[in-house]
Scaffold this active site. Structure first.
Site: not given
Ligand code: PGA
Length: 251
Positions: A10-12, A97, A99, A169, A175, A214, A235-236
């Site tokens: 997930n590149w966000k 998600h 967010e 998640e 993050g 994470s 994500g990251g």
């Molecule tokens: P993260 O994000 O790996 O940066 O914690 C995961 C996500 O929100 O899908």
């Protein structure tokens, strides 16, 4: 019965088009170092979905969007329809998600509509659930995940459910560098599967449940080794091809 193993990135809201294309090409280039049994998915921003689809052409890497509209088409300024996403050659769409739930008012009501749009256009939803820190500390994480599943996933037909990916998640791990322990992940993944079983029976055994929050090369193997963890939503660490691929080696 072997469940699908999935590592989804997930590149966000990261990467400009040229950077995204480069990242996708690097994933393609290194893909052969990872077991063929792993299904890789990359989810770039809308602006370069098309270029990333092109960049992964000829490989087994799939592309997904990070959201879609509740409606099919029309006067909805700024929205992107599932049909548009599918027309680009995308196979997946991340829905719910945390967010989007937290910052953009996503609710079960809107998610039911988005799920319907995704299925109507042949996209596989990656449906996200998870509790925040307060809910975890109060011991409400089971109830929160159960409600997020009952209110949306329970409305699916058996046929739709057979084409669903779930991502657990915990918001407190996204993050933050804080990861759920492998035991915490297994505990709730097993619970989620039990909730799914109560509605869909044996089909629940085939539903991939990904862990997200994470997840990185150093912890992926331990988490993926758990019986009910079928991969990760990253994500990251998905922003570096090397790390993203190394997570795939965690299987
Ligand atoms: P993260 O994000 O790996 O940066 O914690 C995961 C996500 O929100 O899908």
């Amino acid at each position: 019965m072997a469940r699908k193993k999935i590592v989804a990135g997930n590149w966000k809201m990261n990467t400009l088009p040229a950077e995204g294309v480069e990242l996708a090409k690097s994933v393609v280039a290194g893909r052969s170092e990872v077991c063929e049994c792993v299904n890789f998915i990359v989810c770039p921003p809308f602006t370069h979905l098309s270029q990333v689809v092109e960049a992964v052409k000829g490989s087994d890497i799939a592309v997904g969007a990070q959201d879609c509209a509740t409606e099919a088409k029309g006067a909805y300024t700024g929205e992107v329809a599932a049909q548009m996403i599918a027309a680009l050659g995308c196979k997946y769409v991340i829905l719910g998600h945390s967010e989007r739930r937290q910052y953009y008012g996503e609710t079960s009501e809107s998610l039911n509509k988005k799920m319907a749009q995704a299925y109507a256009n042949g996209l596989t939803p990656i449906y996200c659930v998870g509790e925040n820190l307060e809910e975890r500390e109060a011991g409400n994480h089971f109830a929160v995940c159960k409600a997020q599943i009952e209110e949306v996933v329970f409305n699916l037909t058996e046929e739709q459910f057979a084409n669903l990916v779930i991502a657990y998640e915990p918001v407190w791990a996204i993050g933050t560098g804080k990861t759920a322990t492998a035991e915490q992940a297994q505990e709730i993944h097993a619970y989620i599967r039990e909730v799914l079983r109560s509605k869909f029976g044996a089909a629940a055994e085939e539903c991939p449940i990904l862990y997200g929050g994470s997840c990185k090369p150093s912890n992926a193997a331990e988490i993926f080794a758990k019986a009910d963890v079928d991969g990760g939503l990253i994500g990251g660490a998905a922003l570096k091809a090397e790390d993203f691929l190394a997570i795939g080696k965690g299987f």
